[in-house]
Design a protein around this motif. Structure first.
Motif, PDB file in Angstrom:
ATOM      1  N   THR A 259       0.797  -1.224   0.000  1.00 19.72           N
ATOM      2  CA  THR A 259       0.000   0.000   0.000  1.00 19.72           C
ATOM      3  C   THR A 259       0.827   1.270   0.000  1.00 19.72           C
ATOM      4  N   PRO A 260       1.982   1.294  -0.642  1.00 24.50           N
ATOM      5  CA  PRO A 260       2.756   2.526  -0.508  1.00 24.50           C
ATOM      6  C   PRO A 260       2.160   3.683  -1.296  1.00 24.50           C
TER       7      PRO A 260
ATOM      8  N   MET B 229       6.214  20.521   2.804  1.00 25.42           N
ATOM      9  CA  MET B 229       4.818  20.162   2.951  1.00 25.42           C
ATOM     10  C   MET B 229       4.238  20.818   4.178  1.00 25.42           C
ATOM     11  N   GLU B 230       4.989  20.638   5.225  1.00 25.67           N
ATOM     12  CA  GLU B 230       4.547  21.158   6.501  1.00 25.67           C
ATOM     13  C   GLU B 230       4.321  22.657   6.403  1.00 25.67           C
ATOM     14  N   LEU B 231       5.231  23.316   5.711  1.00 27.80           N
ATOM     15  CA  LEU B 231       5.112  24.747   5.656  1.00 27.80           C
ATOM     16  C   LEU B 231       3.976  25.194   4.790  1.00 27.80           C
ATOM     17  N   LYS B 232       3.834  24.544   3.649  1.00 24.35           N
ATOM     18  CA  LYS B 232       2.743  24.937   2.769  1.00 24.35           C
ATOM     19  C   LYS B 232       1.449  24.845   3.524  1.00 24.35           C
ATOM     20  N   ASP B 233       1.361  23.808   4.318  1.00 23.16           N
ATOM     21  CA  ASP B 233       0.135  23.636   5.069  1.00 23.16           C
ATOM     22  C   ASP B 233      -0.037  24.743   6.074  1.00 23.16           C
TER      23      ASP B 233
ATOM     24  N   ARG C  87       9.745  17.175   3.446  1.00 22.26           N
ATOM     25  CA  ARG C  87       8.864  17.122   4.603  1.00 22.26           C
ATOM     26  C   ARG C  87       8.530  18.532   5.085  1.00 22.26           C
TER      27      ARG C  87
ATOM     28  N   PRO D 128      -0.147   6.008  -0.924  1.00 22.76           N
ATOM     29  CA  PRO D 128      -0.311   7.352  -0.384  1.00 22.76           C
ATOM     30  C   PRO D 128       0.994   8.116  -0.259  1.00 22.76           C
ATOM     31  N   ALA D 129       2.003   7.409   0.167  1.00 19.40           N
ATOM     32  CA  ALA D 129       3.280   8.105   0.336  1.00 19.40           C
ATOM     33  C   ALA D 129       3.757   8.660  -0.998  1.00 19.40           C
TER      34      ALA D 129
ATOM     35  N   ALA E 198       1.901  11.798  -2.093  1.00 21.41           N
ATOM     36  CA  ALA E 198       2.318  13.025  -1.416  1.00 21.41           C
ATOM     37  C   ALA E 198       3.561  13.595  -2.081  1.00 21.41           C
TER      38      ALA E 198
END
Ligand SMILES: Nc1ncnc2c1ncn2[C@@H]1O[C@H](COP(=O)(O)OP(=O)(O)OP(=O)(O)O)[C@@H](O)[C@H]1O
Ligand SMILES: Nc1ncnc2c1ncn2[C@@H]1O[C@H](COP(=O)(O)OP(=O)(O)OP(=O)(O)O)[C@@H](O)[C@H]1O
Ligand SMILES: CC(C)C[C@H](N)C(=O)O
Ligand SMILES: [Mg+2]
Ligand SMILES: [Mg+2]
Lengths: 363, 300, 383, 316, 236
Positions: free
Chosen positions: C12-13, C370-374, C367, C15-16, C19
């Protein structure tokens, strides 16, 4: 001196560059700027006399940092129009940059790098127009001992190669008169000297020899005066700069003694002192005069048709040149001929200027 | 900055607890009348023994001579009113706090004073009452950190990408994804943990704890923030975990869940054990009713 | 229990992956390429890097790129050791989250060890060759990393910062004030790396810095590979976990002490590598090089480039060396002074601007990006 | 090691150490305040101090004073002192607010990671100090002589001067006032709330932006006062004076427990004393090394400083 | 209507957490919000209290548009929240935490009165008045968070899972408290996983699914709604 009339000779010996190499920015910039301005003044006067932009000034800013110097030096030697260098200004950067000049064969005259060991590298293109630290130290020591007749001397230095070396020699000369010693951080790394001051005051010394540069020296002098110390501050050429009085305040600085392996420019006659002030709107500082001489020495060589690095180097090695601060003749290792070594003592007056005091024997 | 505040022991030690890693005052554990290791324990029947543990925070006695033991393969409930000392008990078991006195033995071996990671590798895993994930790591990476507990890839084999690295990396990843699926958040594997909702974060914590391949899994209020239907799923999940051979120690306030899933229960109040027994026994114990349950369960 | 649930692994990779490809721009595009294409691109990129000394030959743009006040190959070499430092500091700060303000200390240790072993000025009088001194220099740097790391393990965040800063200052002061390390007088005649050209001239001379740059580049490539391998492994994950929540990490089985020490040691090793290269190129060094501002600058480079990201650290490291060197020898239009005097003032302004417009750094780690965009859009309420 | 020197000079070293420490302590407050609330090492605080040292000199120069003019009459000196303080406080305060506004606020709005703040702080620090460097051509700027140091009392060889007393007393008074303010006022509680949990603080009705500005402002005010004391004591300033003393102030803040106001005082005084003793014992060149060694030793025993963190934590 | 949300959309970066939520809460009501994990309940609360800005739509409180109003100013207007995860101040004592709840108020006498009320609601807090918040147990922190939210004497009280982590006896109690303060005039918007309890006390309720309101009705209606029963009440 060649007449400015003949265009042929002028243009024939024109189009070359002389370079200054040293700190124009960075913590030690003031010393570098003094030297550069003396150097530039010489070339300007030369060009004026010629009525053209005959010789171009090239400035290379090393920040006085041995880490930066090689890159700048390589840049310098890449310019083949440069046939002579005044600099490097400091001993540290000399160690890093001179091998590059040596390999490229570009002759250099340092007006100020006084580290003793520099002449031991076997460099063929290297010259210095001042005495090294070995000559100045004993002179300063003798002055303290014989002229000031101080019996208790405190010796401190800033741990720079220059300052520490000088202080070392002074200590040796003074022998038992040294009551205590201390070391400070270098220029730009310390402003509060109260720890040193406390020690000096409680040591009972009547003279403090400081091996270091004028800015720290000025700060120390000011703090000492504030603390009520009445003794005399003595130092070497690194402190012979109006900046000392600016830092200390004229009143505090008055009476401070500095030695210098150079003679007073006003003694040489000429108009250097006023010319300098007119051009740069500041008083000539440490080694401004020597740099002026070094540049003129090279210009004279160029005038005489030595327009390749080899020829100019040979010329510098073989000629005796009389400048405003001294007469210059180099030994085979590039040192100034001992018979021209002169050390003078200067004194700060109430207006913050250094006034020639007397010549002191350098043994 | 905007995260819900997570209680950390650094803050806790502002008072006078003594987290183990800062146990400067020679934190000797004075064994108060510790019981000798029993045969049952030696045979491996008994997995964990909490032996007369007392833990004080300044004036607060969070645990007061508490003793109980866990048998291998059971689901064991730890309940009691708020502030009874349940979480503190977990903290003592996982090396976060050192008991003031008493002993804790896991598989016959004392774990008092052991390093936290040693205890984890030894087979005890836990979740936190106040979620403590690695907020900027993805859900998958969070679980993989747990899985790494049993990996042996060294700096050298990672540096040179030796076969072990590949082997463990692949198996760790597969296993982590399975675990995420197991707790029902595999669709969010690539999302960083802080972006998950509270409930999702709690599930992720369970997956991460499971990834360390524990013999004993300690869940601190795993159902908090779940609705009844979700609790139902959790119940099944816990059973499933137990069926894979993991012993489960459960702190939970939801009586339906506790009664439905546990084999045995210990009840704490004010740091003291007030009852122990099967769910049925405990439910009917008047002391427990008075201290904790109030009206006989809120059976809907 | 794995066995029980592994009924259908069903890989099931997905989703990763998703992203990853979400992120747009060059990085997104790069991420979507097949490993082969990526590999080829990397090789081409490295080859171009080796050709950089000749970039001045390119018409029009070339001359804009090369430095004026400093010899271009020298500037490139300077960049190369800054990049090394940034790569090493990135391990400590970016990966493991240990704020180190005194990183230049390891650079100094590496350089001084080489100087002590090779220079005729040294009290040791060993006068080894450069190459022989390198492994010793690196080992000593690594050990000094451990020496710094050990007592500071229990310190958190900013306490660590000031202690590391102090550590570097102590090294500087010792270098300045002890007889053995010769202070400002320094060590002269440190030998250059060995090797002779076909024409009998030494490969690493004083006149041309290009070979040094190539050497630096080769070392950088090795370091990149090594650091990348570590990052994408259990080691990197452990560092990250420590960065996020040290205690939780330990409770999840991460041997925090071990990995923190590794981070220090690896960081110190790479810093030492920068130091030995520096000593080998300069031939002379003294205590003046190792000022505190140096560490702070490298840190600024790492964060500006994008902490936690290798490409970011490289870019950041290169920029902090390149920008000042490029400003050298350029006149400002107003006062007609050398812009170089303003370099740090300009630099300060540039740093602020970059951080404001790209708080996550120029090339943020995936990482963090992503975090920042969010986070960016969920800005605190309008004031 | 020069033990006899230390013993002989113990008195004078102590008093100079205390005066130096008092200045460091006031300076350190700014680090501690901002750190306590934002968990941010405000690197630019050194420049807040720096501009204070210049503002005071500029103000005095307006009255035609320079270091070569004579000391004015007593009332004039008092007036000038107040003027200098006001000038320094205003410029330092404005700088602190400006730094917050330009370098931090935009980042906060974008929810940037903590390291980003550290780097903009470094950027701001570089920008200000280097700009001052260019303006002053990296020369020193001398302070007009205002107070002629006079012994107020003498114990053994310890001469305590009027200036030293002024510095120490002023520092203590300011610390006390600030401590009262933070610990007992409503705003003080608001500051602590933002420090501990900004979101919750907003839910309690605390205006985060204002609290943060206030904290920067307070730090700036203290730095301004420290700057004037520094001017009087050292007699000169220079574009990098902030950086040099800033490291010491920051060390002091950490030593006492960063985020803890009283810690800053303890740390500052301790550092001032230690540096002077160490300078006597080992030589002035080891003064800074000694302070860092002390720092490491103390942190080994007390990982959060002598008094521990507090603004953001338990009771201040 | 005391509170009106019109088509509120909220983004967390790429993630759209709310897709146009409209709901309202009348003066004096208890309104419950239920939904699965990740449905957007807490997000809705954050939008109302102003912790996260909304992308689209509007929020009206007491007739005033507060969509763009700062969080702390909303507190002054009378909105108070007990947040998810409790959000207590870990380094302040229990008492200081409670006092923070009254930060916007000045009347000392009233504040003391409210302190006493909080202490009598949760005697454990009184017992631990001087303990630092961060060291309280989970349930104790929950009491503290609820008690603190009451300290501002809000017009509208937002409670995000107030029963989380509380022991059974206290759960009963906390719902009683909610009803009680509601009867004293405070409007309550309640997020609860304990849907059974919540719905039986609430006047009205909304059901949230993946950021959308999918159902609304009176508490009693939803309590008997088969789909709600299925999804949120579990098999009884
Ligand atoms: N570090 C500490 N300092 C002081 N008291 C503490 C500390 N940690 C916990 N306590 C107290 O110890 C008691 C036990 O706390 P613990 O967290 O174990 O309770 P719990 O049983 O888990 O409660 P809950 O169900 O509310 O989570 C509580 O009263 C708590 O306030
Ligand atoms: N800070 C955040 N950043 C990004 N996404 C978030 C953030 N907080 C929540 N989300 C996402 O928004 C959605 C709604 O979350 P929210 O917390 O509102 O759910 P909830 O209904 O309160 O769930 P729970 O019952 O688990 O608390 C979820 O998909 C969640 O992953
Ligand atoms: C400019 C001079 C004072 C330099 C000094 N003599 C040196 O050798 O470094
Ligand atoms: Mg608990
Ligand atoms: Mg929620």
């Amino acid at each position: 001196n060649s007449d400015s009339g003949s265009d042929d000779t002028a243009s024939g010996n024109c189009g070359y560059k002389l370079a200054f190499f040293g700190a124009l920015t960075g913590p030690a910039a003031n010393l570098g700027v003094n030297i550069e301005q003396g150097f530039e003044l010489a070339i300007n006067q030369y060009n004026e006399k010629k009525g053209s932009d005959c010789i171009t000034v090239a400035k290379f800013d090393s920040q006085g940092d041995p880490g930066v110097a090689p890159g700048v030096a390589r840049n310098l030697v890449a310019d083949k129009k440069i046939i002579g260098i005044v600099g490097p200004a400091f001993s540290g950067e000399s160690e890093a940059a001179d091998p590059i000049f040596e390999q490229a064969g570009v002759p250099s005259i340092s007006p100020s790098a006084t580290r003793v060991s520099l002449s031991a590298n076997g460099w063929k293109t290297w010259h210095r127009a001042v005495a090294n630290d070995d000559a100045q130290g004993p002179a300063a020591g003798n002055y303290i001992k014989n002229v000031m007749k101080a019996e208790k001397v405190f010796v401190a230095d800033d741990q720079s190669a220059y300052g520490a070396g000088l202080a070392e020699v002074v200590k040796k000369t003074l022998g038992t008169a040294v009551v205590a010693t201390d070391k400070t951080e270098a220029d730009g790394k310390q402003t509060d000297f109260s720890a040193l001051v406390t020690k000096v005051v409680s040591s009972g010394a009547t003279a403090l020899f400081y091996g270091g540069y004028y800015q720290n020296a000025g700060l120390i002098r000011k703090a000492l005066t504030t603390a009520g110390w009445k003794g005399t501050l003595v130092g070497g050429d690194g402190m012979k700069d109006p900046g000392l009085a600016k830092a200390a305040g004229n009143a505090a600085a008055t009476g401070t003694i500095v030695t210098c392996p150079c003679s007073p420019p006003e003694k040489a006659g000429g108009t250097f002192v006023t010319d300098y002030k007119a051009k740069w709107n500041v008083d000539a500082g440490t080694y401004s005069d020597v740099a002026f001489d070094a540049a003129n020495f090279m210009l004279q060589g160029i005038d005489a048709g030595n327009t390749t690095v080899e020829k100019l180097n040979t010329y510098l090695g073989a000629t005796e040149y009389k400048g405003i601060a001294n007469t210059y003749k180099f030994t085979p290792t590039g040192e100034l001929d001992p018979k021209f070594i002169k050390v003078w003592a200067f004194k700060f007056d109430a207006a913050g200027n250094t006034i020639a005091d007397q010549e002191v024997p350098a043994v | 900055m905007s995260e819900p505040h997570i209680e950390t022991p650094q803050e806790a030690d502002a008072a006078n607890a003594r987290p183990v890693d800062q146990a400067a005052p020679t934190g000797k554990t004075t064994a108060v009348a510790s019981t000798p290791v029993s045969d049952e324990e030696r045979s491996g029947e008994v997995l964990l023994v909490v032996d007369n543990v007392t833990l004080r925070f300044g004036g607060v006695v969070a645990l007061n001579e508490v003793s109980f033991s866990l048998r291998k393969g059971e689901i064991f409930g730890l309940i009691g009113p708020n502030g009874a000392g349940k979480t503190t008990c977990f903290n003592a078991m996982t090396g976060v706090y050192r008991p003031t006195s008493g002993g804790i033995r896991f598989q016959g071996e004392s774990i008092v004073g052991k390093k936290k990671h040693e205890i984890t590798r030894g087979g005890i895993a836990r979740t936190f009452q106040n979620v403590r994930l690695f907020p900027e790591m993805t859900a998958l990476e969070n679980v993989m950190v747990g899985a790494d507990a049993h990996h042996k890839t060294s700096v050298i084999s990672a540096l040179f990408r030796l076969p072990r690295f590949w082997r463990e990396e692949r198996s760790g990843r597969d296993r982590s994804l399975q675990l995420l699926r197991f707790v029902g958040i595999h669709e969010r594997a690539g999302e960083v943990a802080r972006n998950l909702s509270y409930g999702e974060q709690r599930r992720l914590e369970i997956a991460r704890a499971l990834a360390t391949n524990p013999t004993l899994l300690c869940l601190d209020e795993p159902a908090a923030g779940f609705n009844p239907a979700e609790k139902e799923d959790l119940l099944a999940l816990i059973r499933k975990i137990r069926d894979t051979g993991v012993t489960v120690l459960l702190i939970e306030h939801d009586m339906r869940l506790v009664m439905g899933v546990t084999d045995r229960i210990v009840v704490l109040e004010f740091g003291k054990k007030i009852a122990e027994g099967t769910p049925a026994e405990v439910r009917d114990n008047p002391a427990v009713i008075a201290a904790y349950l109030g009206v006989p369960t809120d059976a809907a | 229990m794995t066995e029980a649930t592994s009924s259908t692994p069903e890989q099931t990779p997905a989703p990763a992956k998703k992203a990853k490809s979400d992120s747009g721009g060059v990085r997104g595009w790069f991420g979507r390429q097949s490993p082969v294409v990526r590999g080829v691109l990397m090789v081409v990129f490295a080859a171009l890097a080796f050709l950089l000394p000749y970039v001045g030959e390119i018409p029009v743009i070339g001359p804009q790129i090369v430095t004026q006040g400093v010899d271009w190959p020298s500037a490139l070499f300077n960049m190369s050791y800054y990049v090394l430092l940034a790569l090493g500091l990135n391990v400590v700060v970016g990966f493991a989250g240990l704020l180190d303000l005194g990183y230049v200390g390891f650079f100094a240790v590496g350089a001084y060890t080489v100087a002590l072993l090779t220079s005729p000025d040294s009290v040791l009088r060993t006068e080894w060759g450069w190459l022989a001194a390198v492994p010793v220099g690196l080992a000593v740097a690594m050990v000094s990393g451990l020496i710094l790391g050990w007592p500071t393990l229990r310190l958190r965040g900013d306490y660590l910062a000031i202690v590391t800063l102090g550590f570097a200052e102590i090294i500087r002061i010792v270098a300045t004030s002890t007889e053995t390390l010769r202070g400002d007088r320094g060590f002269a005649d440190i030998p250059h790396p060995p090797g002779t050209l076909a024409d009998g001239k030494p490969m690493f001379g004083v006149a041309d810095a290009t070979p040094y740059y190539w050497l630096g580049l080769a070392v950088i490539i090795l370091v990149i590979l090594a650091v990348r391998n570590l990052d994408r492994s259990r080691v990197g994950r452990s560092w990250l976990a420590i960065r996020e929540d040290e205690e939780a990490a330990e409770i999840m089985g991460v041997r925090t002490i071990k990995y923190k020490l590794w981070a220090f040691a690896i960081g110190a090793f790479i810093g030492g590598l920068g130091g030995v290269m520096f000593a080998g190129e300069q031939g002379f060094m003294n205590s003046g090089t190792f000022v505190l501002q140096f560490s702070i600058l490298v840190l600024a480079g790492v964060v500006m480039g994008g902490a936690g990201n290798i490409a970011g650290a490289i870019l950041g490291g290169a920029l902090i060396s390149y920008i000042p060197d490029r400003l050298r020898g350029i006149e400002d239009p107003i006062w007609h002074t050398d812009l170089f005097g303003f370099r740090f003032a300009i630099f300060g302004a540039v740093i602020i601007a970059i951080m404001i417009f790209r708080p996550q750094g120029l090339i943020p780690s995936r990482r963090r990006a992503m975090e920042l965009k969010d986070r960016e859009k969920e800005v605190a309420p309008i004031e | 090691m020069n033990f006899s020197g230390l013993i002989q000079d113990f008195g004078p070293l102590t008093i100079t150490g205390l005066a130096q420490g008092a200045i460091i302590a006031l300076f350190a407050l700014g680090y501690t305040l901002v750190y306590g609330v934002l968990r941010l090492i405000n690197f630019a605080h050194s420049e807040v101090f720096l501009l204070g040292t210049f503002a005071c000199i500029w103000a005095w120069e307006l009255f035609g004073l320079d270091q070569n003019t004579a000391i004015p009459s007593v009332p004039a000196v008092i007036g000038l002192l107040v003027l200098g303080l006001v000038a320094a406080i205003v410029l330092s305060g404005v700088t602190a607010l400006g730094v917050e506004f330009i370098a931090y606020r935009p980042l906060r709005k974008r929810n940037a990671p903590p390291l980003a703040f550290l780097i903009t702080a470094i950027g701001a620090s570089l920008f200000i100090s280097e700009t001052m460097g260019v303006i002053t051509q990296r020369n020193i700027r001398a302070v007009p002589a205002l107070i002629h140091p006079r012994d107020v009392f003498v114990i053994g060889n310890m001469h305590v001067t009027n200036l030293q007393i002024l510095i120490i007393v002023l520092a203590l008074v300011m610390m006390f006032v600030l401590d009262r303010f933070i610990n007992s006022s409503r705003l003080g509680r608001g500051i602590r709330a933002v420090a501990q949990n900004p979101d919750s603080a907003a839910l309690m009705g605390v205006n985060k932006g204002r609290v943060i500005s206030l904290v920067f402002l307070l730090g700036g005010l203290m730095a301004g006062i420290a700057a004037v004391m520094y001017d009087l004591k050292v007699g000169v300033t220079r574009f990098d004076a902030g950086f040099l003393l800033g490291i010491e102030a920051f060390t002091a803040a950490v030593l006492g427990g960063i985020g803890n106001l009283r810690g800053a005082l303890v740390g500052g005084l301790l550092l001032g004393l230690l540096q002077n003793y160490a300078a006597s014992l080992f030589g002035t060149e080891w003064l800074h090394a000694a302070s860092f060694v002390l720092l490491v030793l103390i942190l080994l025993v007390r990982p959060t400083g002598l008094l521990g963190e507090s603004l953001g934590r338990a009771r201040a | 209507m005391l509170l009106e949300l019109q088509d509120v959309t909220l983004l967390y970066g790429r993630i759209q957490a709310l897709h146009g939520i409209s709901l309202n809460v009348g003066e004096g009501e208890i309104v419950a919000l239920i939904g699965a994990n990740g449905a957007g309940k807490s997000t809705t609360m954050r939008a109302i209290s102003g912790l996260r800005p909304v992308a689209q739509g509007s929020i009206k409180f007491d007739g005033e548009d507060i969509t763009k109003l700062r969080a702390d100013l909303r507190v002054v207007r009378g909105v108070s929240q007990s947040p998810e995860g409790r959000g207590i101040f870990p380094g302040m004592t229990v008492r200081e935490n409670l006092e923070m709840g009254a930060y916007t108020r000045r009347n000392r006498a009233e504040i003391n009165q409210d302190l006493d009320r909080a202490f009598s609601l949760f005697p454990r807090l009184k017992e631990r008045e001087k303990q630092v918040g961060g060291t309280m147990s989970g349930g104790e922190q929950q009491m503290l968070a609820v008690g603190r939210a009451l300290m501002s004497r809000p017009k509208l009280l937002l409670l995000d899972e107030p029963s989380m982590g509380l022991a059974p006896m206290l759960i009963q109690q906390i719902f009683d408290i909610i009803v009680e303060i509601n009867q004293q005039g405070t409007t309550v918007l309640l997020v609860e996983q304990n849907a059974q309890q919540a719905l039986s006390r609430a006047h009205r309720a909304y059901v949230l699914e993946t950021g959308r309101i999918v159902k609304t009705g009176t508490g009693a209606e939803l309590l008997t709604d088969p789909s709600v029963k299925d999804a949120y009440l579990g098999v009884a």
